[in-house]
Design an enzyme around this catalytic site. Structure first.
Site, short mmCIF file in Angstrom:
data_model
loop_
_atom_site.label_atom_id
_atom_site.label_comp_id
_atom_site.label_asym_id
_atom_site.label_seq_id
_atom_site.Cartn_x
_atom_site.Cartn_y
_atom_site.Cartn_z
N SER A 156 -3.11 9.63 1.70
CA SER A 156 -1.70 9.79 2.05
C SER A 156 -1.55 11.07 2.86
O SER A 156 -2.40 11.96 2.78
CB SER A 156 -0.87 9.93 0.76
OG SER A 156 0.45 10.36 1.07
N TYR A 169 0.58 13.83 -7.42
CA TYR A 169 0.26 12.82 -6.39
C TYR A 169 -0.53 13.46 -5.24
O TYR A 169 -1.56 12.94 -4.81
CB TYR A 169 1.55 12.20 -5.88
CG TYR A 169 1.36 11.07 -4.90
CD1 TYR A 169 0.96 9.80 -5.33
CD2 TYR A 169 1.60 11.24 -3.54
CE1 TYR A 169 0.80 8.76 -4.44
CE2 TYR A 169 1.44 10.20 -2.64
CZ TYR A 169 1.04 8.96 -3.09
OH TYR A 169 0.88 7.93 -2.20
P1 NAI Z 1 3.33 -0.34 -4.33
O1 NAI Z 1 3.81 0.43 -5.51
O2 NAI Z 1 4.26 -1.27 -3.64
O3 NAI Z 1 2.03 -1.20 -4.75
C1 NAI Z 1 1.00 -0.64 -5.52
C2 NAI Z 1 0.31 -1.75 -6.29
O4 NAI Z 1 -0.75 -1.17 -7.07
C3 NAI Z 1 1.24 -2.48 -7.28
O5 NAI Z 1 1.16 -3.88 -7.09
C4 NAI Z 1 0.70 -2.06 -8.65
O6 NAI Z 1 0.86 -3.06 -9.66
C5 NAI Z 1 -0.77 -1.80 -8.33
N1 NAI Z 1 -1.40 -0.95 -9.36
C6 NAI Z 1 -0.91 0.17 -9.94
N2 NAI Z 1 -1.76 0.62 -10.87
C7 NAI Z 1 -2.84 -0.22 -10.88
C8 NAI Z 1 -4.04 -0.28 -11.61
N3 NAI Z 1 -4.34 0.62 -12.58
N4 NAI Z 1 -4.92 -1.27 -11.35
C9 NAI Z 1 -4.64 -2.21 -10.40
N5 NAI Z 1 -3.50 -2.21 -9.68
C10 NAI Z 1 -2.61 -1.22 -9.92
O7 NAI Z 1 2.74 0.75 -3.34
P2 NAI Z 1 2.39 0.76 -1.77
O8 NAI Z 1 3.42 1.55 -1.09
O9 NAI Z 1 2.03 -0.58 -1.28
O10 NAI Z 1 1.08 1.70 -1.83
C11 NAI Z 1 -0.24 1.27 -1.62
C12 NAI Z 1 -1.13 2.51 -1.52
O11 NAI Z 1 -0.71 3.32 -0.42
C13 NAI Z 1 -1.08 3.42 -2.75
O12 NAI Z 1 -2.36 3.96 -3.00
C14 NAI Z 1 -0.13 4.52 -2.31
O13 NAI Z 1 -0.33 5.72 -3.02
C15 NAI Z 1 -0.48 4.65 -0.85
N6 NAI Z 1 0.56 5.27 -0.03
C16 NAI Z 1 1.82 4.72 0.08
C17 NAI Z 1 2.77 5.31 0.90
C18 NAI Z 1 4.14 4.73 1.10
O14 NAI Z 1 4.94 5.37 1.80
N7 NAI Z 1 4.48 3.59 0.57
C19 NAI Z 1 2.48 6.54 1.63
C20 NAI Z 1 1.13 7.03 1.44
C21 NAI Z 1 0.23 6.40 0.65
#
Ligand code: NAI
Length: 263
Positions: A156, A169
């Protein structure tokens, strides 16, 4: 809708594991890869949702006439904090599709808490999911991946820039960026490349709090030179590049996908 990016014909017939694929970026990555002929094991701790997401991608692909044969997507429960769950993912990918070429460590959590207040449960969970989850994924990938494979970890912009309430985070994502470099140095011996992506504000459930808070949204739109949030599809393009032959001499690096943000 299928993400619009360059074609990358060499992707057809490859096999990927994507974690955190029930929703958000992981779901878009799974769909985008399948559109290009990559078969995907889509994993998430939320089993019902990831199975439904995988089915939805399958029906959407079947409804469109694509230039190339799409990949198949199977949804499966896996908790990235559990090493054995990664092993099961790898075994499923090999059983269903015969090989593993790509592993995308995308699952992550975002707790909002000041350093003074954060509980040991919160810091523990953040480091377990965001940091250990990436390591265990890379270990399974290294054991099962075909030579020429590629791992991409979701870091990130928070790895580089701190902000109040995001200490845990930011710490976890800085660790992901550094771990990516360590993994690249070690897995280069096996011909496996390891890179990370550092998204800025992307329109998913994780940034709903920004979108729902007028002051936070105004700030975000002001500090991002492109003055808008990014879409998951706009992160998929750089991911596809990192996995493709075009990036075959790129390893140990991070690509920021943040609309040019300096804040
Ligand atoms: P989101 O919250 O929409 O999706 C994350 C998914 O990970 C969810 O489906 C959740 O159930 C799953 N998850 C959580 N804990 C888990 C575990 N222990 N085992 C398996 N699955 C698990 O998030 P998003 O935005 O799609 O994020 C994806 C990645 O991108 C994450 O690593 C996040 O930190 C990173 N990110 C997101 C940003 C944003 O602006 N949305 C910015 C920078 C990084």
């Amino acid at each position: 809708a299928a993400p619009m990016t360059a074609h990358y014909p060499e992707m057809a017939g490859k096999v990927a594991v994507v974690t955190g694929a029930a929703q958000g970026m992981g779901a878009v990555f799974a769909a985008g890869l399948a559109t290009r002929g990559v078969s995907v094991v889509a994993a998430d701790i939320n089993e019902d949702q990831v199975v439904a997401t995988a089915r939805g991608i399958g029906s959407e692909l079947a409804a469109h006439s694509l230039a190339a044969e799409p990949g198949r997507v199977v949804g499966m429960r896996a908790d990235v904090t559990v090493p054995a769950d990664h092993e099961r993912l790898a075994e499923r990918a090999v059983a269903e599709f015969g090989r593993i070429d790509f592993w995308i460590n995308n699952a992550g959590i975002f707790p909002f808490a000041l350093a003074e207040d954060i509980s040991s449960e919160q810091i523990g969970a953040t480091l377990k999911v965001n940091v250990e989850g990436v390591l265990y994924g890379a270990q399974a990938a290294a054991r099962h991946m075909a030579p020429g494979g590629a791992i991409v970890n979701m870091s990130s912009v928070s790895a580089l820039r701190v902000r109040k309430g995001r200490g845990a985070y930011c710490t976890s994502k800085a660790a992901v960026a550094h771990m990516t470099e360590s993994l690249a140095v070690e897995l280069g011996d096996k011909g496996i490349r390891v890179n990370s992506i550092a998204p800025g504000y992307i329109d998913t459930a994780m940034t709903r709090w920004v979108q729902d808070d007028p002051a936070a949204l105004a700030h975000a739109l002001e500090v991002v030179p492109l003055h808008r949030l990014g879409s998951p599809e706009e992160v998929f393009g750089p991911l596809l590049f990192l996995l493709s032959d075009s990036a075959r001499y790129v390893t140990g690096h991070s690509i920021a996908v943040d609309g040019g943000s300096r804040h």
